[in-house]
Design an enzyme around this catalytic site. Structure first.
Site, short mmCIF file in Angstrom:
data_model
loop_
_atom_site.label_atom_id
_atom_site.label_comp_id
_atom_site.label_asym_id
_atom_site.label_seq_id
_atom_site.Cartn_x
_atom_site.Cartn_y
_atom_site.Cartn_z
N GLY A 14 46.18 61.42 13.15
CA GLY A 14 45.93 62.78 13.65
C GLY A 14 44.82 63.48 12.88
O GLY A 14 44.91 64.67 12.60
N ALA A 17 39.50 62.16 14.78
CA ALA A 17 39.44 61.14 15.83
C ALA A 17 40.69 61.18 16.70
O ALA A 17 40.61 61.16 17.93
CB ALA A 17 39.28 59.75 15.20
N SER A 41 50.85 61.28 9.74
CA SER A 41 51.67 61.41 8.54
C SER A 41 51.09 62.50 7.64
O SER A 41 49.99 62.35 7.12
CB SER A 41 51.69 60.06 7.82
OG SER A 41 52.01 60.26 6.47
N VAL A 49 36.91 65.80 5.54
CA VAL A 49 35.50 66.16 5.60
C VAL A 49 35.02 65.91 7.04
O VAL A 49 35.81 65.57 7.89
CB VAL A 49 34.64 65.36 4.59
CG1 VAL A 49 34.76 65.89 3.20
CG2 VAL A 49 34.99 63.88 4.65
N LYS A 80 24.31 75.22 14.28
CA LYS A 80 23.44 74.33 13.53
C LYS A 80 22.23 73.99 14.42
O LYS A 80 22.41 73.47 15.52
CB LYS A 80 24.22 73.05 13.17
CG LYS A 80 23.36 71.96 12.56
CD LYS A 80 24.17 70.70 12.24
CE LYS A 80 23.27 69.57 11.84
NZ LYS A 80 23.97 68.28 11.74
N PRO A 98 14.77 69.03 13.79
CA PRO A 98 15.39 70.01 14.69
C PRO A 98 16.13 69.35 15.85
O PRO A 98 15.84 68.21 16.21
CB PRO A 98 14.16 70.75 15.25
CG PRO A 98 13.09 69.69 15.30
CD PRO A 98 13.38 68.74 14.14
N ILE A 348 31.31 62.08 14.13
CA ILE A 348 32.10 62.74 15.18
C ILE A 348 31.52 62.38 16.55
O ILE A 348 32.24 62.17 17.52
CB ILE A 348 32.19 64.26 14.93
CG1 ILE A 348 33.01 64.51 13.66
CG2 ILE A 348 32.79 64.99 16.12
CD1 ILE A 348 33.03 65.93 13.17
C1 LIG Z 1 31.80 62.04 2.72
C2 LIG Z 1 31.93 62.13 4.20
C3 LIG Z 1 31.28 63.15 4.89
C4 LIG Z 1 31.33 63.21 6.28
N1 LIG Z 1 30.63 64.18 6.93
C5 LIG Z 1 30.57 64.14 8.30
C6 LIG Z 1 29.80 65.07 9.03
O1 LIG Z 1 29.18 65.97 8.47
N2 LIG Z 1 29.78 64.95 10.37
C7 LIG Z 1 30.46 63.99 11.04
O2 LIG Z 1 30.36 63.88 12.25
N3 LIG Z 1 31.27 63.15 10.37
C8 LIG Z 1 31.33 63.19 9.03
N4 LIG Z 1 32.13 62.32 8.36
C9 LIG Z 1 33.03 61.45 9.12
C10 LIG Z 1 34.26 62.25 9.57
O3 LIG Z 1 34.89 62.80 8.44
C11 LIG Z 1 35.23 61.38 10.34
O4 LIG Z 1 34.54 60.71 11.37
C12 LIG Z 1 36.31 62.20 10.99
O5 LIG Z 1 36.91 63.06 10.08
C13 LIG Z 1 37.34 61.32 11.63
O6 LIG Z 1 38.21 60.77 10.69
P1 LIG Z 1 39.43 59.95 11.25
O7 LIG Z 1 40.21 60.83 12.17
O8 LIG Z 1 38.93 58.68 11.78
O9 LIG Z 1 40.27 59.60 9.95
P2 LIG Z 1 41.21 60.51 8.99
O10 LIG Z 1 40.76 61.93 8.93
O11 LIG Z 1 41.33 59.75 7.72
O12 LIG Z 1 42.61 60.51 9.74
C14 LIG Z 1 43.45 59.39 9.68
C15 LIG Z 1 44.80 59.78 10.27
O13 LIG Z 1 45.63 58.64 10.30
C16 LIG Z 1 46.89 58.96 9.75
N5 LIG Z 1 47.47 57.76 9.15
C17 LIG Z 1 46.86 56.85 8.35
N6 LIG Z 1 47.75 55.91 7.96
C18 LIG Z 1 48.92 56.22 8.56
C19 LIG Z 1 50.23 55.66 8.56
N7 LIG Z 1 50.51 54.56 7.84
N8 LIG Z 1 51.19 56.26 9.27
C20 LIG Z 1 50.93 57.38 10.00
N9 LIG Z 1 49.73 57.97 10.04
C21 LIG Z 1 48.75 57.40 9.32
C22 LIG Z 1 46.56 60.03 8.71
O14 LIG Z 1 47.71 60.77 8.38
C23 LIG Z 1 45.53 60.85 9.47
O15 LIG Z 1 46.19 61.73 10.34
C24 LIG Z 1 32.11 62.27 6.98
C25 LIG Z 1 32.83 61.30 6.29
C26 LIG Z 1 32.74 61.21 4.91
C27 LIG Z 1 33.49 60.15 4.18
#
Ligand SMILES: Cc1cc2nc3c(=O)[nH]c(=O)nc-3n(C[C@H](O)[C@H](O)[C@H](O)COP(=O)(O)OP(=O)(O)OC[C@H]3O[C@@H](n4cnc5c(N)ncnc54)[C@H](O)[C@@H]3O)c2cc1C
Length: 504
Positions: A14, A17, A41, A49, A80, A98, A348
């Site tokens: 959650g 993504a 979780s 981030v 932005k 830009p 994103i």
């Molecule tokens: C340093 C940094 C800077 C960034 N800056 C940008 C930016 O400026 N612009 C941009 O587009 N993107 C950026 N990103 C990427 C962006 O942060 C991610 O693409 C976005 O947050 C999506 O993350 P996610 O949902 O894939 O993973 P996460 O946010 O890690 O979510 C994972 C989810 O899975 C759940 N989960 C994991 N394991 C389990 C389990 N065993 N049981 C139940 N639930 C579980 C967690 O609880 C959480 O809800 C950046 C990334 C980094 C590392």
């Protein structure tokens, strides 16, 4: 609906993504016949981030019928207009990438060709003086380019900066109101079907099992299903993108928010600065092989403009992509599908792109491999497109002040990027090969901004009437300036938009 239709979709995770996928799927699939469950979780949490975006996010918001003012208010967002790059080509230099085009094409000749030809005849301002977004950003101004806005305002391209936690909460509200079921719990196992190799169900720490036809793995870097369970494999791109760590910290920021992200190159990476309504988002992205963690943190904290508002957070990653974004009945989205560092705020967008492609190729329970293969091919293209554009920033440098920059400046390139650069160097030509992201103006901004100027221009540009071109360039530059000077200050525009959301 047929007897083979997917009935149960399970989204694992959650973060941004997971909730982006949930909100889009419940909006666009038939909720009378499909159940969407999202498992997350609180104990594990999200990466926290990901606060800067690129313009296609507007299409995602529109797909969900999100009111932009309400979105700005709910996520403490700002506009932005692009990214300011500092110290990338050489220390002391800066340029702006830009959103939106530079100038206007003439008789089928790209504007940058005309600009390059004219700049050989007389000294011209930076090409940004012919960009609506760059000109407005330099003055700290913003106005929304409503549909049917006149030129040059209609050329203003924009995206958002927002608070990642508030964005996920905002999307969660939308998704749950439409019928997505949220389950709080930690997944401790997954069971495969012996004959098909598909995931049958996941098991939570309390013993509950949740079965599904299609699983969307949004579990973050670890890739709970796509990697831990299916062992899909990862293509490592760190030889081209050697940064592997980040430290993030929010800070106080009392002034008018700038309508742009700033990226400042450091000795072994770069530092981001993302202005939100209520705080500044900051972070340093660096290569641990060239900069110890403690030095990186010190560098970050020494370069904040206001007091830190939290403890710095460390993040670890490896640039690359999952070999198959879709494997068996598991589609990975977000960090579980791969990661290209955030220099151009593309992650994103990669989530959004994956969701749109999944909906376009939505399977049934027979899982025709043709659909899966096509999805994987398209996702590979979009990941590689982003990869090449990011590598360009590191390669196109004259910096020789640290081992990190010496490595980047002299590294070998992927063939696709090498060919592109050769074409550019000869006569300033760029071709997009059906790629969906970064259009010609983006490549031009980075190439010229980092000092890679073509040797010649193309014959069609050389054939244009010089007096007409010279006059048109001067008039265009003035019209951008004039339009920008009459826009509201960005912070005032955001405050008014949020107030208008409150009145709805
Ligand atoms: C340093 C940094 C800077 C960034 N800056 C940008 C930016 O400026 N612009 C941009 O587009 N993107 C950026 N990103 C990427 C962006 O942060 C991610 O693409 C976005 O947050 C999506 O993350 P996610 O949902 O894939 O993973 P996460 O946010 O890690 O979510 C994972 C989810 O899975 C759940 N989960 C994991 N394991 C389990 C389990 N065993 N049981 C139940 N639930 C579980 C967690 O609880 C959480 O809800 C950046 C990334 C980094 C590392």
């Amino acid at each position: 609906m047929s007897e083979h239709s997917i009935r149960d979709v399970v989204i694992v995770g959650g973060g941004t993504a997971g909730w982006m996928a949930a909100a889009a799927m419940i909006r666009l699939l038939d909720k009378r016949s499909i159940n969407i469950t999202l498992i997350e979780s609180d104990e594990i949490g999200t990466v926290g981030v990901g606060e800067a975006t690129i313009p296609p996010i507007i299409a995602y918001n529109n797909m969900l019928r999100i009111n932009e003012d309400e979105f700005l208010a709910a996520t403490k967002a700002t506009f932005k207009l692009g990214i300011e790059f500092v110290d990338w080509g050489a220390i002391g230099e800066r340029y702006f990438h830009p959103f939106g085009p530079h100038g206007q094409d003439f008789q089928g000749v790209h504007f940058h060709q005309i600009y390059l030809r004219e700049s050989r005849l007389r000294k011209l301002d930076d090409i940004g003086a012919w960009s609506m977004s760059t000109t407005a950003a330099a003055l700290g101004r913003y106005a929304r380019p409503e549909p049917n806005a006149p030129l040059p305002l209609s050329q203003l391209g924009y995206a958002f900066h927002f608070d990642a936690g508030l964005y996920a909460a905002f999307l969660r509200g939308i998704a749950e109101r439409q019928g997505v079921r949220r389950v709080e719990g930690k997944i401790v196992g997954a069971t495969l079907d012996g004959s098909s190799g598909n995931v049958q169900h996941v098991t939570l720490a309390d013993g509950t099992t949740i079965a599904g036809d299609l699983f969307v793995d949004c579990s973050g870097f670890r890739g709970l299903l796509i990697e831990d369970k299916l062992g899909t494999g990862y293509e490592d791109w760190s030889k081209w993108l050697p940064c592997d760590r980040a430290i993030a910290v929010p800070s106080e920021y009392p002034g008018q928010p700038d309508p742009f992200t700033r990226s400042t190159a450091r000795s072994a990476g770069w530092q981001w600065r993302i202005p939100l309504q209520h705080r500044m988002g900051n972070g340093i992205v660096y290569s641990s092989g060239y900069l110890p963690d403690s030095d990186a943190e010190e560098l970050l904290l020494a370069n904040l403009e206001g007091k830190p508002l939290a403890e710095p957070r460390k993040l670890f990653f490896k640039a690359g992509r999952r070999r198959l974004a879709w494997n068996a009945n598991v589609v990975s989205l977000g960090l579980s599908s791969g990661f290209v560092e955030p220099l151009e705020s593309t992650s994103i967008h990669l989530i959004q792109s994956g969701i749109v492609k999944l909906l376009a190729l939505f399977p049934d329970r027979r899982f025709n491999p043709v659909e899966r293969d096509e999805y994987n091919r398209q996702m590979q293209d979009v990941f590689e497109d982003v990869r090449d554009f990011i590598i360009l920033h590191y390669k196109a440098t004259r910096r020789d002040d640290s081992p990190f920059w010496n490595y980047c400046r002299t590294m070998e390139l992927p063939d696709s990027l090498e060919a592109k650069l050769e074409l550019w160097r000869a006569k300033g030509r760029l071709f997009r090969d059906q790629r969906e992201l970064f259009a010609t103006p983006s490549w031009v901004a980075v190439l010229l901004g980092q000092g890679i100027v073509p040797e010649e221009t193309e014959p069609a540009a050389d054939a244009l009437d010089p007096a007409m071109i010279s006059d048109a360039l001067d008039k265009m530059r003035l019209s951008y300036r004039h339009m920008a000077e009459h826009m509201p200050m960005h912070g005032d525009f955001v405050a008014e938009a949020c107030a208008s959301a409150g009145r709805r």
